[in-house]
Design an enzyme around this catalytic site. Structure first.
Site, mmCIF file in Angstrom:
data_model
loop_
_atom_site.group_PDB
_atom_site.id
_atom_site.type_symbol
_atom_site.label_atom_id
_atom_site.label_comp_id
_atom_site.label_asym_id
_atom_site.label_seq_id
_atom_site.Cartn_x
_atom_site.Cartn_y
_atom_site.Cartn_z
ATOM 1 N N ARG A 89 1.438 -1.299 -0.312
ATOM 2 C CA ARG A 89 0.161 -0.081 -0.143
ATOM 3 C C ARG A 89 1.167 1.254 0.406
ATOM 4 O O ARG A 89 2.660 1.222 0.392
ATOM 5 C CB ARG A 89 -1.076 -0.074 1.324
ATOM 6 C CG ARG A 89 -2.116 -1.481 1.326
ATOM 7 C CD ARG A 89 -2.938 -0.949 2.141
ATOM 8 N NE ARG A 89 -3.702 -1.818 2.092
ATOM 9 C CZ ARG A 89 -4.866 -2.475 2.145
ATOM 10 N NH1 ARG A 89 -5.485 -1.417 0.827
ATOM 11 N NH2 ARG A 89 -5.860 -3.542 1.422
ATOM 12 N N ALA A 90 0.158 2.353 0.097
ATOM 13 C CA ALA A 90 1.240 3.710 -0.114
ATOM 14 C C ALA A 90 1.910 4.215 0.711
ATOM 15 O O ALA A 90 1.001 3.952 1.637
ATOM 16 C CB ALA A 90 -0.151 4.824 -0.575
ATOM 17 N N ILE A 91 2.923 4.731 0.703
ATOM 18 C CA ILE A 91 3.316 4.552 2.140
ATOM 19 C C ILE A 91 3.282 6.013 2.011
ATOM 20 O O ILE A 91 3.526 7.348 3.479
ATOM 21 C CB ILE A 91 4.470 4.292 2.823
ATOM 22 C CG1 ILE A 91 4.781 2.812 2.300
ATOM 23 C CG2 ILE A 91 5.545 4.532 3.764
ATOM 24 C CD1 ILE A 91 6.403 2.047 2.285
ATOM 25 N N THR A 92 4.311 6.974 1.261
ATOM 26 C CA THR A 92 4.256 8.536 1.230
ATOM 27 C C THR A 92 3.439 8.479 -0.636
ATOM 28 O O THR A 92 3.633 9.634 -0.808
ATOM 29 C CB THR A 92 6.200 8.800 1.004
ATOM 30 O OG1 THR A 92 6.194 8.228 -0.187
ATOM 31 C CG2 THR A 92 6.303 8.739 2.165
ATOM 32 N N SER A 93 3.228 8.138 -1.044
ATOM 33 C CA SER A 93 2.737 8.315 -2.463
ATOM 34 C C SER A 93 1.519 8.304 -1.916
ATOM 35 O O SER A 93 0.442 7.773 -1.219
ATOM 36 C CB SER A 93 3.043 6.717 -3.444
ATOM 37 O OG SER A 93 2.076 5.740 -3.490
ATOM 38 N N THR A 127 0.430 -0.167 -5.534
ATOM 39 C CA THR A 127 -0.463 -1.314 -6.476
ATOM 40 C C THR A 127 -2.021 -1.312 -5.906
ATOM 41 O O THR A 127 -2.782 -1.822 -6.271
ATOM 42 C CB THR A 127 0.061 -1.437 -7.066
ATOM 43 O OG1 THR A 127 1.097 -0.643 -8.066
ATOM 44 C CG2 THR A 127 -0.162 -2.298 -7.921
ATOM 45 N N ASP A 129 15.113 6.183 4.036
ATOM 46 C CA ASP A 129 15.341 4.626 3.114
ATOM 47 C C ASP A 129 16.395 4.405 3.012
ATOM 48 O O ASP A 129 16.779 4.387 1.507
ATOM 49 C CB ASP A 129 14.005 5.071 2.264
ATOM 50 C CG ASP A 129 13.642 4.086 1.242
ATOM 51 O OD1 ASP A 129 14.108 2.951 2.057
ATOM 52 O OD2 ASP A 129 12.939 3.744 0.200
ATOM 53 N N SER A 175 14.812 -5.755 1.768
ATOM 54 C CA SER A 175 13.342 -5.644 1.548
ATOM 55 C C SER A 175 12.548 -5.998 0.050
ATOM 56 O O SER A 175 11.739 -6.393 0.634
ATOM 57 C CB SER A 175 12.871 -4.035 1.802
ATOM 58 O OG SER A 175 11.100 -3.954 1.372
#
Length: 503
Positions: free
Chosen positions: A195-199, A203, A256, A264
């Site tokens: 899922r989105a973290i910072t976006s 998808t 990051d 990861s």
């Protein structure tokens, strides 16, 4: 101390164990101490919370603990101080800039998964990696340790291909086209996504608009062996569980580390048995990797790591200077991606990138000869075979295979920004577009986002529409409008950029 279990109706996301202040004083325990609950021959580790929420003689256990451990109200257990694990010494070693041995990395990862390391210690480890980095020996050891402390997926259909974008470009719904194209050619592609973290949309956020994305490992195996592909959320699985806990620290610190990013990504590919992996590195202003030289260096690391893991890796350095397609936000992106699959037509950036990446995978998997992959991918898309495969995937994942893009709802509160002057679009700011979509409510509000009407290089006249914001509430819409006015998401300039007089 012996104590009676009390189930606390809350998810704390930090493995919290509650005891009464009187019991804490008697046991000489302090807030956030690492404590251990012993029951039978098993142990649970967690961070101590001292609270009158529980009574003397009780130990409160939050519901996140119960996801991995079977405890019941009234059960009698032993609560003891856990002490400092040996892995903390290894974290300090990395903080000093020293190289970690394989067994030391394995100990750190195992203790992260077992919750023997608290949030502050995990954050210290992540920070040490950001400052001092990891060499390839350490990255390989970290990758394998992260994979092997979780579940592993064994799919009978071979060969197994995979694609992953390191992200950073808004509107990157590309893999929603790539996966059915590749599967329609007969290759197996179990795509787990975040899922989105910072976006504004990961998808998994986009696919969730029209299909379920949360499945067990056995369910994923069944789906993939039936239709050859899936598009699911990886966070619901126990694949590389240490990754989810380190990502939490990365998000809090807004860092990051490169070595951790490599581990990861590749640990999850290793865990699902991927044999042929394509890594997409978007490159350009406003994304994670801004220069081609940086992208090439990162590509070499991915390829070398793949060799050490027994995987064949190729890397595509892709254009990331502006959003992909015309939409940003889960529902808007879902509509655009599904329409492209149904018709074979869509924004040039989306079709070009999707068929380019799919073509590389078709060549890697041996179903297309060298140099012919992109043409084959475009034929599969144009023929409708990719859409038929996507309908199979949607149905297997509990969605309606007859869904129409126009049936997908979007935010009903909108505002359109227009060109303040005539000229040419000289840049579109990725970070600003993402920020506007998030201010509007994406990704939590599926219908929120941004629709772009222009691309870099296009000529516009004063008053022409540039982009539209979609939101689910007036308050969210106003926040997005304010954010857009504070930034300069789309720059318009004439051909004469500056005039300098005679000095």
């Amino acid at each position: 101390m012996k104590a009676t279990v009390k189930i606390v109706d809350a998810y704390t996301d930090r493995y919290s164990i509650f005891i009464h202040p009187e019991d804490a004083k008697a046991a000489k325990l302090h807030p956030d101490d690492l404590v251990k609950i012993e029951y039978g021959k098993r142990s649970i580790y967690g961070s101590l919370v001292i609270s009158s929420f529980v009574q003397p003689g009780e130990v409160g256990v939050s519901k996140d603990v119960l996801q991995l451990h079977n405890l019941s109200d009234g059960e009698v257990v032993e609560v003891v101080p856990a002490g400092t694990p040996e892995s903390v010494r290894y974290i300090k070693k990395k903080m000093s800039g020293e190289k970690l041995r394989k067994v030391e990395i394995e100990a750190i990862v195992r203790d992260i998964v077992d919750r023997k390391l608290r949030d502050i210690e995990i954050s210290s480890f992540v920070t040490a990696l950001e400052i001092n980095g990891l060499d390839m020996d350490e990255i390989a050891a970290l990758t394998i340790a992260m994979a092997e402390t979780g579940d592993m997926l064994d799919i009978d259909r071979k060969p197994i291909t995979d694609v992953h974008s390191i992200g950073g470009v808004p509107g990157n719904k590309t893999n929603i086209l790539v996966v059915p194209i590749v599967a329609a050619a007969g290759l197996t592609i179990p795509k787990t996504s975040s899922r989105a973290i910072t976006s504004a949309a990961g998808t998994a956020d986009v696919v969730e608009v029209f299909a379920n994305v949360t499945f067990s490992l056995d369910e994923i195996k069944s789906i993939v062996e039936k239709v050859g592909a899936c598009l699911v959320w990886g966070g619901a699985l126990n694949l590389a569980p240490a990754d989810d806990l380190t990502i939490k620290a990365e998000r809090a610190l807004s860092i990051d580390p490169t070595g951790l990013m490599l581990a990861s990504i590749m640990s999850k590919k290793y865990a699902i048995g991927s044999q042929y992996i394509l890594i997409d590195i978007p490159t350009g202003k406003g994304v994670k990797v801004e220069t081609v030289d940086q992208a090439r260096a990162l590509a070499k690391d991915f390829i070398e790591l793949g060799k050490r893991l027994g995987q064949y890796v190729e890397v595509a350095i892709t254009y990331g200077g502006q959003p992909i397609g015309h939409t940003v936000g889960p529902a808007l992106e879902a509509k655009e991606a599904l329409l492209a699959l149904m018709t074979g037509k869509g924004p040039g950036s989306l079709i070009e990138k999707a068929t380019g990446l799919a073509g590389i995978l078709l060549e890697m998997g041996g179903v297309a000869p060298p140099g012919a992959g992109k043409r084959m991918a475009k034929e599969i898309l144009d023929s409708g075979k990719a859409w038929e495969k996507m309908k199979e995937i949607i149905e297997a994942q509990g969605g309606d295979p007859n869904i129409k893009p126009e049936d997908i709802p979007v935010g009903d509160k909108t505002y359109t920004f227009v060109a303040p002057t005539s000229g040419y679009v000289t840049s579109i700011d990725n970070r600003a577009i993402t920020g506007i979509a998030r201010a509007a409510g994406a990704p939590e509000d599926k219908g929120a986002g941004v629709e772009l009407y222009v691309k870099v290089g296009e000529k516009v006249k004063e008053g022409d529409p540039l982009f539209k914001i979609y939101a689910g509430s007036e308050a969210r819409l106003e926040q997005a409008i304010v954010y857009a006015r504070r930034t300069e998401p789309i720059r318009i300039e004439g051909m004469v950029l500056q005039r300098i007089g005679n000095i």
